[in-house]
Motif scaffolding. Sequence first.
Motif, PDB file in Angstrom:
ATOM      1  N   LEU A   1      34.196  31.887  47.448  1.00  0.00           N
ATOM      2  CA  LEU A   1      33.046  31.486  48.254  1.00  0.00           C
ATOM      3  C   LEU A   1      33.467  31.109  49.671  1.00  0.00           C
ATOM      4  O   LEU A   1      32.785  31.445  50.653  1.00  0.00           O
ATOM      5  CB  LEU A   1      32.320  30.314  47.588  1.00  0.00           C
ATOM      6  N   SER A   2      34.573  30.403  49.773  1.00  0.00           N
ATOM      7  CA  SER A   2      35.070  30.004  51.088  1.00  0.00           C
ATOM      8  C   SER A   2      35.443  31.227  51.920  1.00  0.00           C
ATOM      9  O   SER A   2      35.172  31.288  53.129  1.00  0.00           O
ATOM     10  CB  SER A   2      36.291  29.082  50.933  1.00  0.00           C
ATOM     11  N   CYS A   3      36.039  32.224  51.263  1.00  0.00           N
ATOM     12  CA  CYS A   3      36.420  33.452  51.976  1.00  0.00           C
ATOM     13  C   CYS A   3      35.184  34.187  52.474  1.00  0.00           C
ATOM     14  O   CYS A   3      35.164  34.703  53.595  1.00  0.00           O
ATOM     15  CB  CYS A   3      37.246  34.343  51.052  1.00  0.00           C
ATOM     16  N   VAL A   4      34.139  34.235  51.662  1.00  0.00           N
ATOM     17  CA  VAL A   4      32.888  34.863  52.089  1.00  0.00           C
ATOM     18  C   VAL A   4      32.348  34.154  53.332  1.00  0.00           C
ATOM     19  O   VAL A   4      31.949  34.799  54.316  1.00  0.00           O
ATOM     20  CB  VAL A   4      31.839  34.810  50.943  1.00  0.00           C
ATOM     21  N   TYR A   5      32.362  32.817  53.306  1.00  0.00           N
ATOM     22  CA  TYR A   5      31.811  32.038  54.418  1.00  0.00           C
ATOM     23  C   TYR A   5      32.633  32.216  55.686  1.00  0.00           C
ATOM     24  O   TYR A   5      32.081  32.472  56.768  1.00  0.00           O
ATOM     25  CB  TYR A   5      31.756  30.565  54.024  1.00  0.00           C
ATOM     26  N   ARG A   6      33.963  32.104  55.558  1.00  0.00           N
ATOM     27  CA  ARG A   6      34.827  32.123  56.749  1.00  0.00           C
ATOM     28  C   ARG A   6      34.917  33.506  57.385  1.00  0.00           C
ATOM     29  O   ARG A   6      35.222  33.621  58.576  1.00  0.00           O
ATOM     30  CB  ARG A   6      36.223  31.601  56.390  1.00  0.00           C
TER      31      ARG A   6
ATOM     32  N   PRO B   1      42.216  30.221  57.070  1.00  0.00           N
ATOM     33  CA  PRO B   1      42.856  29.425  56.001  1.00  0.00           C
ATOM     34  C   PRO B   1      42.793  30.114  54.633  1.00  0.00           C
ATOM     35  O   PRO B   1      43.614  29.821  53.758  1.00  0.00           O
ATOM     36  CB  PRO B   1      42.031  28.126  55.995  1.00  0.00           C
ATOM     37  N   THR B   2      41.813  31.003  54.465  1.00  0.00           N
ATOM     38  CA  THR B   2      41.677  31.669  53.169  1.00  0.00           C
ATOM     39  C   THR B   2      42.564  32.906  53.051  1.00  0.00           C
ATOM     40  O   THR B   2      42.654  33.498  51.968  1.00  0.00           O
ATOM     41  CB  THR B   2      40.210  32.087  52.938  1.00  0.00           C
ATOM     42  N   PHE B   3      43.234  33.307  54.149  1.00  0.00           N
ATOM     43  CA  PHE B   3      44.085  34.500  54.083  1.00  0.00           C
ATOM     44  C   PHE B   3      45.303  34.228  53.197  1.00  0.00           C
ATOM     45  O   PHE B   3      46.085  33.319  53.453  1.00  0.00           O
ATOM     46  CB  PHE B   3      44.543  34.900  55.488  1.00  0.00           C
ATOM     47  N   GLY B   4      45.403  34.967  52.107  1.00  0.00           N
ATOM     48  CA  GLY B   4      46.570  34.867  51.225  1.00  0.00           C
ATOM     49  C   GLY B   4      46.502  33.769  50.187  1.00  0.00           C
ATOM     50  O   GLY B   4      47.424  33.636  49.376  1.00  0.00           O
ATOM     51  N   ILE B   5      45.385  32.978  50.153  1.00  0.00           N
ATOM     52  CA  ILE B   5      45.363  31.868  49.183  1.00  0.00           C
ATOM     53  C   ILE B   5      45.087  32.357  47.758  1.00  0.00           C
ATOM     54  O   ILE B   5      45.175  31.584  46.811  1.00  0.00           O
ATOM     55  CB  ILE B   5      44.315  30.797  49.564  1.00  0.00           C
ATOM     56  N   GLY B   6      44.769  33.640  47.621  1.00  0.00           N
ATOM     57  CA  GLY B   6      44.499  34.173  46.280  1.00  0.00           C
ATOM     58  C   GLY B   6      45.559  35.142  45.809  1.00  0.00           C
ATOM     59  O   GLY B   6      45.288  35.988  44.938  1.00  0.00           O
ATOM     60  N   ALA B   7      46.769  35.031  46.328  1.00  0.00           N
ATOM     61  CA  ALA B   7      47.827  35.972  45.960  1.00  0.00           C
ATOM     62  C   ALA B   7      48.258  35.833  44.502  1.00  0.00           C
ATOM     63  O   ALA B   7      48.919  36.712  43.953  1.00  0.00           O
ATOM     64  CB  ALA B   7      49.036  35.769  46.881  1.00  0.00           C
ATOM     65  N   ASP B   8      47.871  34.719  43.862  1.00  0.00           N
ATOM     66  CA  ASP B   8      48.280  34.498  42.469  1.00  0.00           C
ATOM     67  C   ASP B   8      47.478  35.344  41.484  1.00  0.00           C
ATOM     68  O   ASP B   8      47.858  35.478  40.320  1.00  0.00           O
ATOM     69  CB  ASP B   8      48.123  33.024  42.104  1.00  0.00           C
TER      70      ASP B   8
END
Length: 604
Positions: free
Chosen positions: A413-418, A449-456
């Motif tokens: 959701l944060s990635c969609v917003y940002r 800030p959301t760039f790369g936070i979902g690499a897991d």
Amino acid sequence: MSDSAHDLLKRVFGYDQFRGPQQAIVEHLVSGGDCLVLMPTGGGKSLCYQIPSLLRPGTGIVVSPLIALMQDQVDALRQAGVRAACLNSTLDFAESAQVERDLLAGDIDLLYVAPERLLTARFLDLLDRSRIALFAIDEAHCVSQWGHDFRPEYRQLDVLHARWPQVPRIALTATADAPTRREIVERLGLSDARQFVSSFDRPNIRYRIVAKHGGPKQLLDFLEPRKGDAGIVYCLSRRKVEETAALLAEHGFTALPYHAGLDSATRTANQRRFLRDEGVIMTATIAFGMGIDKPDVRFVAHMDLPKSLEGYYQETGRAGRDGDPAEAWLCYGMADVVMLKQMIQNGEAGEERKRLEGRKLDALLGYCESVRCRRQTLLASFGETYPQPCGNCDNCLDPPQTFDGTEAAQKALSCVYRTGQRFGVMYLIDVLRGKDDARIRQFNHHVLPTFGIGADLDQNAWRGVFRQITAMGLLEVDNEAYGGLRLTPASRAVLRGEQRVQLRHEPDRKRERERTRARRGAAAAVDTLDAAAQRRFDALRDLRARLAREQNVPAYVIFHDATLRAIAQAEPATLDALAGIAGVGTAKLARYGAAVLETLNAAE
């Protein structure tokens, strides 16, 4: 009256007893009452008006929307010794004139006619001069503007009651939610009619839904153990119908396309082959299927998301009409959701209709992503409570594993917003996974800030997250942003940590493929025959195929597979014993009994 009805049931159709509410419907109609019947496909709707037409004086007039369905019904009735006919555009002038003379002479028990033909001044005048037993309005949901098979002519059928108020009417449909049911009653003037609503459950159908990742390969894996079975594969676009038919043909399946872009002769020829040949797969848009009476369809596969639960129920209901096990398989992804949302928004319907279609699509999404028993969720949409998990759907047979997906949902959701609430799923996943991409750099999204936070999580897992939170109503498709995703008011509580989100794990693809190939699916549950009975069954099918070719009728109007299987198991030695098999009426016994016994003897 009941004794007469039971006598006809056994003598003409070969069955010992009625099913469900059939007897009550027959008695109500014979006594002159109107009724609305909601009964699932394969539940025996046709008998509800066929037997009263034989018991009441005069001819039963059946309004049917499709020529192919009319002809199949007429063929089946004639096989049973019933004087049946139809009036449609396939008849030449001489043939039509003969049917009209037979109607006036009282030499027809049931006459099938399209609504367009019925409403002509000529035909209405013909009915004025005939004795009418009853009016049966089949596929009655066509009357509703909220239905998925709307036919404007159906809305003029209230003329039947206005012109012949003393003639009983029966309206029948296999699917109608509450708004559709109300409109049928209103449009056809059935406010005083008795309503018979059967369970919508089709216990012989196994429901299975898979996330789309390379759909054609998934379809081939699903179909691999089903070669030789008849089935329907639904696609959203005409191009995909053609491509899928070609793909299946390349892999050894007998597959034919059907969509509104084909010329009428090709559509008619392909439908005829599907109905009359063994083991044909029809790849089609939803232009195909209404009124299809083929009982031995073993599967219905959806390569794309349907438009509503009601449409899904009707389309999957074309499988397993004979009561034998069948499978409903649906493969869908976020691209389907985006496409359907855009189709709704860009359509010509008014805003009220668009909102309704949007709600129906949202309900279908919720069904697809639910971890509950599929049958419980599906039946609940029709206002029916199913008391316990069914044990015959993917969620019951292979319960999904769930996890606390709150953090993943917040990241998505944060990635969609940002990123400005204007990008599609694959772009958002690339940002979350930190992909080094020129387009991402162009928009400076690599510094978010959301760039790369979902690499897991891998791409498949993120697809599942976006699909599920969209189904939950936390995201919606922005049609003005070419299918981009945007937040909904419901997402605020999740972003603030005020609401937890439970998600289902995406299945391992390799394990899913292995399971699909190893599993025979619902077909494994069909009663297996020992070697000798199987030999007799195969011989009987060969006999049936020869008889069908000689008469130019579909094989199933002679005997259903279930009847042949029962004969093969019972191995009757006399005509009296053969007469005791369900589906063997007096006319069929006289016509085919000797050949059946001879075939059984030869098989030994």
